[in-house]
Design a protein around this motif. Sequence first.
Motif, PDB file in Angstrom:
ATOM      1  N   ASP A 170       1.312  -1.374   0.035  1.00 58.61           N
ATOM      2  CA  ASP A 170      -0.002   0.449   0.157  1.00 58.61           C
ATOM      3  C   ASP A 170       0.477   1.126  -0.367  1.00 58.61           C
ATOM      4  O   ASP A 170       0.566   2.734  -0.367  1.00 58.61           O
ATOM      5  CB  ASP A 170      -0.746  -0.046   1.111  1.00 58.61           C
ATOM      6  CG  ASP A 170      -0.177  -0.218   2.114  1.00 58.61           C
ATOM      7  OD1 ASP A 170       0.935  -0.542   2.487  1.00 58.61           O
ATOM      8  OD2 ASP A 170      -0.963   0.618   3.914  1.00 58.61           O
ATOM      9  N   LEU A 171       1.912   0.506   0.313  1.00 51.80           N
ATOM     10  CA  LEU A 171       2.916   2.524  -0.290  1.00 51.80           C
ATOM     11  C   LEU A 171       3.272   2.488  -1.639  1.00 51.80           C
ATOM     12  O   LEU A 171       4.257   3.346  -0.967  1.00 51.80           O
ATOM     13  CB  LEU A 171       4.383   2.183   1.608  1.00 51.80           C
ATOM     14  CG  LEU A 171       4.020   2.093   2.775  1.00 51.80           C
ATOM     15  CD1 LEU A 171       4.722   1.819   3.852  1.00 51.80           C
ATOM     16  CD2 LEU A 171       3.009   3.464   3.227  1.00 51.80           C
ATOM     17  N   ALA A 223       5.192   8.155  -1.263  1.00 53.64           N
ATOM     18  CA  ALA A 223       5.652   9.246  -1.365  1.00 53.64           C
ATOM     19  C   ALA A 223       6.384  10.197  -2.091  1.00 53.64           C
ATOM     20  O   ALA A 223       6.382  11.280  -2.499  1.00 53.64           O
ATOM     21  CB  ALA A 223       6.562   9.430  -0.076  1.00 53.64           C
ATOM     22  N   ALA A 224       7.520   8.928  -3.368  1.00 51.22           N
ATOM     23  CA  ALA A 224       8.421   9.989  -4.241  1.00 51.22           C
ATOM     24  C   ALA A 224       7.254   9.938  -5.375  1.00 51.22           C
ATOM     25  O   ALA A 224       7.499  11.088  -5.574  1.00 51.22           O
ATOM     26  CB  ALA A 224       8.687   8.854  -4.920  1.00 51.22           C
ATOM     27  N   VAL A 225       6.213   9.449  -5.502  1.00 58.39           N
ATOM     28  CA  VAL A 225       5.229  10.101  -6.566  1.00 58.39           C
ATOM     29  C   VAL A 225       4.164  11.591  -5.525  1.00 58.39           C
ATOM     30  O   VAL A 225       4.866  12.168  -7.017  1.00 58.39           O
ATOM     31  CB  VAL A 225       4.399   8.869  -6.999  1.00 58.39           C
ATOM     32  CG1 VAL A 225       3.461   8.953  -7.542  1.00 58.39           C
ATOM     33  CG2 VAL A 225       4.323   7.315  -6.967  1.00 58.39           C
ATOM     34  N   LEU A 226       4.284  11.364  -4.522  1.00 56.54           N
ATOM     35  CA  LEU A 226       3.320  12.741  -4.203  1.00 56.54           C
ATOM     36  C   LEU A 226       4.429  14.282  -4.994  1.00 56.54           C
ATOM     37  O   LEU A 226       4.168  15.301  -4.978  1.00 56.54           O
ATOM     38  CB  LEU A 226       3.343  12.417  -3.155  1.00 56.54           C
ATOM     39  CG  LEU A 226       2.771  13.841  -2.560  1.00 56.54           C
ATOM     40  CD1 LEU A 226       1.693  14.293  -3.580  1.00 56.54           C
ATOM     41  CD2 LEU A 226       2.213  13.886  -0.986  1.00 56.54           C
ATOM     42  N   SER A 269      -3.591  10.474 -11.010  1.00 56.30           N
ATOM     43  CA  SER A 269      -4.822   9.449 -10.530  1.00 56.30           C
ATOM     44  C   SER A 269      -4.116   7.504 -10.742  1.00 56.30           C
ATOM     45  O   SER A 269      -5.389   6.767  -9.674  1.00 56.30           O
ATOM     46  CB  SER A 269      -5.384   8.829 -12.114  1.00 56.30           C
ATOM     47  OG  SER A 269      -4.352   8.473 -12.995  1.00 56.30           O
ATOM     48  N   VAL A 270      -2.654   7.468 -10.392  1.00 58.70           N
ATOM     49  CA  VAL A 270      -2.815   6.163 -10.626  1.00 58.70           C
ATOM     50  C   VAL A 270      -1.935   5.887  -8.197  1.00 58.70           C
ATOM     51  O   VAL A 270      -2.466   4.922  -8.004  1.00 58.70           O
ATOM     52  CB  VAL A 270      -1.142   5.923 -10.684  1.00 58.70           C
ATOM     53  CG1 VAL A 270      -1.951   5.432 -12.339  1.00 58.70           C
ATOM     54  CG2 VAL A 270      -0.332   6.278 -10.797  1.00 58.70           C
ATOM     55  N   ARG A 271      -1.933   7.216  -8.157  1.00 62.67           N
ATOM     56  CA  ARG A 271      -1.573   7.273  -7.174  1.00 62.67           C
ATOM     57  C   ARG A 271      -2.636   6.877  -5.809  1.00 62.67           C
ATOM     58  O   ARG A 271      -2.874   6.247  -4.488  1.00 62.67           O
ATOM     59  CB  ARG A 271      -0.508   8.750  -5.851  1.00 62.67           C
ATOM     60  CG  ARG A 271      -0.767   9.432  -5.059  1.00 62.67           C
ATOM     61  CD  ARG A 271       0.007   9.929  -4.658  1.00 62.67           C
ATOM     62  NE  ARG A 271      -0.432  10.998  -4.481  1.00 62.67           N
ATOM     63  CZ  ARG A 271      -1.183  11.729  -4.268  1.00 62.67           C
ATOM     64  NH1 ARG A 271      -1.764  10.879  -3.088  1.00 62.67           N
ATOM     65  NH2 ARG A 271      -2.137  13.008  -4.798  1.00 62.67           N
ATOM     66  N   VAL A 272      -4.310   7.388  -5.785  1.00 58.26           N
ATOM     67  CA  VAL A 272      -5.473   7.648  -5.468  1.00 58.26           C
ATOM     68  C   VAL A 272      -6.246   6.248  -5.862  1.00 58.26           C
ATOM     69  O   VAL A 272      -7.260   5.771  -5.528  1.00 58.26           O
ATOM     70  CB  VAL A 272      -6.035   8.704  -5.672  1.00 58.26           C
ATOM     71  CG1 VAL A 272      -5.281   9.736  -5.169  1.00 58.26           C
ATOM     72  CG2 VAL A 272      -6.739   8.872  -7.187  1.00 58.26           C
TER      73      VAL A 272
END
Length: 90
Positions: free
Chosen positions: A3-4, A51-54, A85-88
Motif C-alpha cells: 500500500d506504500l 511518497a516519491a510519486v507525491l 490518478s495512479v496514486r489514488v
Amino acid sequence: MTDLMVQIPADWLARVFLSLRRGSSEDAQVSAAELQPFTEKPGQRIPVPRAAVLRTELALRGELERAQEEERRARLLEEADYLISVRVGG
C-alpha cells in the motif's frame, strides 16, 4: 508494504523524468534524480514509493506554474494528472 507503493509503467516514469530534468527548479531536479532508478526497465510496471510519486507531482505542479510554452504546460499537466490518478487508485 504494497500500500506504500504504486505500480507505474517505466515508460511513463521515463517521460516524467525527462520533463523534470528539463525543469528549472531545484525540486524538479531532485525529483528527477529520485525517479531515475525507476526508469531503467522499459516496458515493465515498476513499484514506486507513494511518497516519491507525491513529491514528483508537486515538482511537476511547480514546473507547470513556471512553464511558458503551452505545449510544455499541457504535457506537465497530463503527467501530473496521471500520477495523481495512479496514486489514488483511479
